[in-house]
Write a protein that holds these residues in place. Structure first.
Motif, PDB file in Angstrom:
ATOM      1  N   GLN A   5       0.833  -1.207   0.000  1.00 48.97           N
ATOM      2  CA  GLN A   5       0.000   0.000   0.000  1.00 48.97           C
ATOM      3  C   GLN A   5       0.866   1.254   0.000  1.00 48.97           C
ATOM      4  OE1 GLN A   5      -2.275  -0.980   3.557  1.00 48.97           O
ATOM      5  NE2 GLN A   5      -4.137  -1.238   2.337  1.00 48.97           N
ATOM      6  N   LYS A   8       2.213   1.774  -3.434  1.00 50.47           N
ATOM      7  CA  LYS A   8       1.145   2.269  -4.307  1.00 50.47           C
ATOM      8  C   LYS A   8       1.018   3.782  -4.180  1.00 50.47           C
ATOM      9  CE  LYS A   8      -2.575   1.562  -6.973  1.00 50.47           C
ATOM     10  NZ  LYS A   8      -2.543   0.956  -8.317  1.00 50.47           N
ATOM     11  N   LEU A  11       3.285   5.981  -6.389  1.00 48.49           N
ATOM     12  CA  LEU A  11       3.022   6.133  -7.823  1.00 48.49           C
ATOM     13  C   LEU A  11       2.508   7.542  -8.101  1.00 48.49           C
ATOM     14  CD1 LEU A  11       1.148   2.794  -8.605  1.00 48.49           C
ATOM     15  CD2 LEU A  11       3.387   3.457  -9.510  1.00 48.49           C
ATOM     16  N   GLN A  16      -1.893   5.719 -11.103  1.00 47.04           N
ATOM     17  CA  GLN A  16      -2.441   4.835 -10.077  1.00 47.04           C
ATOM     18  C   GLN A  16      -3.625   3.999 -10.548  1.00 47.04           C
ATOM     19  OE1 GLN A  16      -3.155   6.971  -6.428  1.00 47.04           O
ATOM     20  NE2 GLN A  16      -1.003   7.504  -6.163  1.00 47.04           N
ATOM     21  N   PHE A  20      -0.246  -1.467 -11.032  1.00 50.75           N
ATOM     22  CA  PHE A  20      -0.568  -2.176  -9.799  1.00 50.75           C
ATOM     23  C   PHE A  20       0.720  -2.671  -9.138  1.00 50.75           C
ATOM     24  CE2 PHE A  20      -3.927  -2.602 -12.914  1.00 50.75           C
ATOM     25  CZ  PHE A  20      -5.033  -2.128 -12.217  1.00 50.75           C
ATOM     26  N   VAL A  21       0.687  -2.789  -7.826  1.00 50.64           N
ATOM     27  CA  VAL A  21       1.847  -3.248  -7.062  1.00 50.64           C
ATOM     28  C   VAL A  21       1.447  -4.513  -6.316  1.00 50.64           C
ATOM     29  CG1 VAL A  21       3.619  -2.630  -5.379  1.00 50.64           C
ATOM     30  CG2 VAL A  21       2.547  -0.836  -6.765  1.00 50.64           C
ATOM     31  N   GLU A  22       2.169  -5.605  -6.570  1.00 52.30           N
ATOM     32  CA  GLU A  22       1.827  -6.887  -5.969  1.00 52.30           C
ATOM     33  C   GLU A  22       3.086  -7.599  -5.475  1.00 52.30           C
ATOM     34  OE1 GLU A  22      -1.154  -7.847  -5.398  1.00 52.30           O
ATOM     35  OE2 GLU A  22      -2.291  -6.452  -6.655  1.00 52.30           O
ATOM     36  N   GLU A  43       1.995  -4.327 -13.982  1.00 53.61           N
ATOM     37  CA  GLU A  43       2.124  -4.758 -12.587  1.00 53.61           C
ATOM     38  C   GLU A  43       3.589  -4.678 -12.168  1.00 53.61           C
ATOM     39  OE1 GLU A  43      -0.379  -8.027 -10.696  1.00 53.61           O
ATOM     40  OE2 GLU A  43       1.540  -9.052 -10.991  1.00 53.61           O
TER      41      GLU A  43
END
Length: 211
Positions: A5, A8, A11, A16, A20-22, A43
């Motif tokens: 989070q 994120k 960004l 945004q 995506f950030v995973e 991603e």
């Protein structure tokens, strides 16, 4: 707030909705990488176990480096080149059999273009130049998010030094060393420009921007 989070939030607002950030899910993943997951969707994947061991400023600049790659349109794409190369070569062989000169030239042209694209994708010099350009973007993003210019250089330089120390493979370590050397040159140029603007070198030479 979890680390994903937090990242994120680093960004730029305009990215945004489609970046995506995973957490990385593959076996032995790289520290951080980017992948196209759909049309106009990217991603950023992070190996959280390795990632959490880094200083937060180092994490920030390495993250912005990947964001910079996205901004520079240096995202790895699906490997259509291999398919095109296979189709082109197969077509060339087929046209040799039926002796159709025009179609043979078209098939050879497709093969040549696909081969050239593969060469560019795997060319080490181009990879280095793309990485250096993304490092410059990372510096700009750090300043956009509140870092001073010297601290941005210092944080990215420290992150690259840490990657050099942690990397055993000679070729990959040399890649980080080349990026670090380019960053030093860029920092020197920025330092000279700041000194010129301020009319005095003393205000900027007191800080070590390399970490």
């Amino acid at each position: 707030m979890s680390e994903l989070q937090r990242l994120k939030g680093l960004l730029p607002p305009e990215m945004q909705s489609w970046v995506f950030v995973e957490a990385a899910a593959s076996v032995d993943p790289p520290l951080i990488t980017i992948e196209e997951i759909g049309r106009d969707e990217i991603e950023i994947q992070v190996d959280l176990e390795k990632w959490d061991a880094l200083a937060i400023d180092h994490r920030n600049l390495l993250f912005w480096h990947e964001v910079g790659r996205i901004q520079n349109d240096a995202v790895p794409r699906d490997g259509w080149e291999m398919a095109a190369l296979a189709i082109g070569l197969g077509g060339a062989i087929g046209e040799l059999w039926v002796q159709d000169g025009l179609l043979l030239l078209m098939a050879l042209g497709l093969s040549g273009f696909a081969g050239y694209r593969l060469y560019l994708k795997n060319n080490s010099e181009k990879r280095l130049q793309d990485a250096i350009a993304a490092d410059e973007r990372a510096i700009d993003l750090a300043c956009r998010f509140g870092y001073s210019l010297p601290n941005a250089y210092k944080s990215l330089g420290g992150a690259l030094k840490e990657l050099v120390e942690q990397t055993r493979k000679k070729k990959k370590r040399a890649f980080y060393e080349d990026r670090l050397e380019a960053l030093r040159k860029s920092a020197g140029k920025a330092r000279a420009e700041m000194a010129q603007q301020q009319g005095s070198r003393q205000s900027v030479t007191s800080e070590n921007v390399y970490g």
